[in-house]
Design a protein around this motif. Structure first.
Motif, PDB file in Angstrom:
ATOM      1  N   SER A   9      46.358  98.782  19.745  1.00 16.99           N
ATOM      2  CA  SER A   9      46.816  99.993  20.240  1.00 16.99           C
ATOM      3  C   SER A   9      48.402  99.867  20.991  1.00 16.99           C
ATOM      4  CB  SER A   9      45.950 100.551  21.019  1.00 16.99           C
ATOM      5  OG  SER A   9      45.887 100.036  22.334  1.00 16.99           O
ATOM      6  N   LEU A  10      48.505  98.592  21.228  1.00 17.88           N
ATOM      7  CA  LEU A  10      49.804  98.130  22.134  1.00 17.88           C
ATOM      8  C   LEU A  10      50.945  98.267  20.996  1.00 17.88           C
ATOM      9  CD1 LEU A  10      48.994  95.262  24.483  1.00 17.88           C
ATOM     10  CD2 LEU A  10      49.154  97.809  25.033  1.00 17.88           C
ATOM     11  N   ARG A  13      54.097 100.636  20.907  1.00 17.90           N
ATOM     12  CA  ARG A  13      54.329 101.385  22.388  1.00 17.90           C
ATOM     13  C   ARG A  13      55.665 100.930  22.889  1.00 17.90           C
ATOM     14  NH1 ARG A  13      49.251 103.102  25.756  1.00 17.90           N
ATOM     15  NH2 ARG A  13      47.612 102.861  24.130  1.00 17.90           N
ATOM     16  N   ARG A  14      56.203 101.812  23.836  1.00 18.73           N
ATOM     17  CA  ARG A  14      57.470 101.625  24.416  1.00 18.73           C
ATOM     18  C   ARG A  14      57.047 100.581  25.677  1.00 18.73           C
ATOM     19  NH1 ARG A  14      60.500 107.375  24.455  1.00 18.73           N
ATOM     20  NH2 ARG A  14      61.137 107.475  22.443  1.00 18.73           N
ATOM     21  N   THR A  25      60.439  98.046  22.266  1.00 12.18           N
ATOM     22  CA  THR A  25      58.934  98.336  21.909  1.00 12.18           C
ATOM     23  C   THR A  25      58.211  97.412  21.477  1.00 12.18           C
ATOM     24  OG1 THR A  25      60.511 100.263  20.673  1.00 12.18           O
ATOM     25  CG2 THR A  25      58.194  99.860  20.018  1.00 12.18           C
ATOM     26  N   VAL A  61      49.368  99.186  31.179  1.00  8.47           N
ATOM     27  CA  VAL A  61      49.232 100.264  30.179  1.00  8.47           C
ATOM     28  C   VAL A  61      49.293 101.679  30.962  1.00  8.47           C
ATOM     29  CG1 VAL A  61      48.568 101.441  28.156  1.00  8.47           C
ATOM     30  CG2 VAL A  61      48.634  98.757  28.268  1.00  8.47           C
ATOM     31  N   GLY A  64      51.296 105.840  28.335  1.00  9.80           N
ATOM     32  CA  GLY A  64      51.815 105.622  26.810  1.00  9.80           C
ATOM     33  C   GLY A  64      52.414 104.671  26.679  1.00  9.80           C
ATOM     34  N   GLY A  65      52.856 103.821  27.793  1.00  5.73           N
ATOM     35  CA  GLY A  65      53.721 102.598  27.707  1.00  5.73           C
ATOM     36  C   GLY A  65      53.267 101.353  28.381  1.00  5.73           C
TER      37      GLY A  65
END
Length: 130
Positions: A9-10, A13-14, A25, A61, A64-65
């Motif tokens: 899931s990472l 991600r930014r 990213t 985390v 969302g980043g």
């Protein structure tokens, strides 16, 4: 890093430095072969897309980043080992030293300790490449 986060899931991600400045990213996540725990993220940084390893243990985390608790300049100066393969023990040691991280504790079961990565630790990535 939160232990309940799926490493896959990472990816995408930014990533942000300690000041909240975007550094790139997340492209890959490297797992510790012995524990399966996420250990390093590879962040694609800069205009030309340099891949930089950042440690996940002190990162978090949020919103969302991925927030990495280091200055952008330190992250930018991390050793460049390329991606898509296991890190050698020397490469992982260089990353630990670069970020000023304590070395991993020896195995609790009394087994002889080996340098980080010698037993294949930290090289399998969650993106599917080896």
């Amino acid at each position: 890093m939160q232990s309940d986060i799926d490493p896959r899931s990472l990816i995408g991600r930014r990533a942000f430095d300690r000041n909240g400045t975007r550094i790139g990213t997340v492209d890959e996540v490297y797992l510790d072969d012995a524990t399966g725990a996420p250990e390093w993220a590879v962040v694609r940084t800069g205009l030309f897309g340099r891949d930089t390893f950042v440690p996940l243990a002190p990162s978090r985390v949020a919103e969302g980043g991925l927030y990495v608790p280091y200055e952008h300049a330190l992250i930018k100066e991390a050793p460049d080992f390329g991606v898509g393969r296991h890190l050698s023990p020397g490469q992982e040691l260089a990353l630990y030293h670069h970020y000023g991280l304590p070395l991993p504790a020896p195995p609790a079961n009394g087994a002889p300790s080996s340098p980080p990565g010698e037993d294949g630790a930290d090289g399998a990535d969650a993106s599917g490449s080896t």
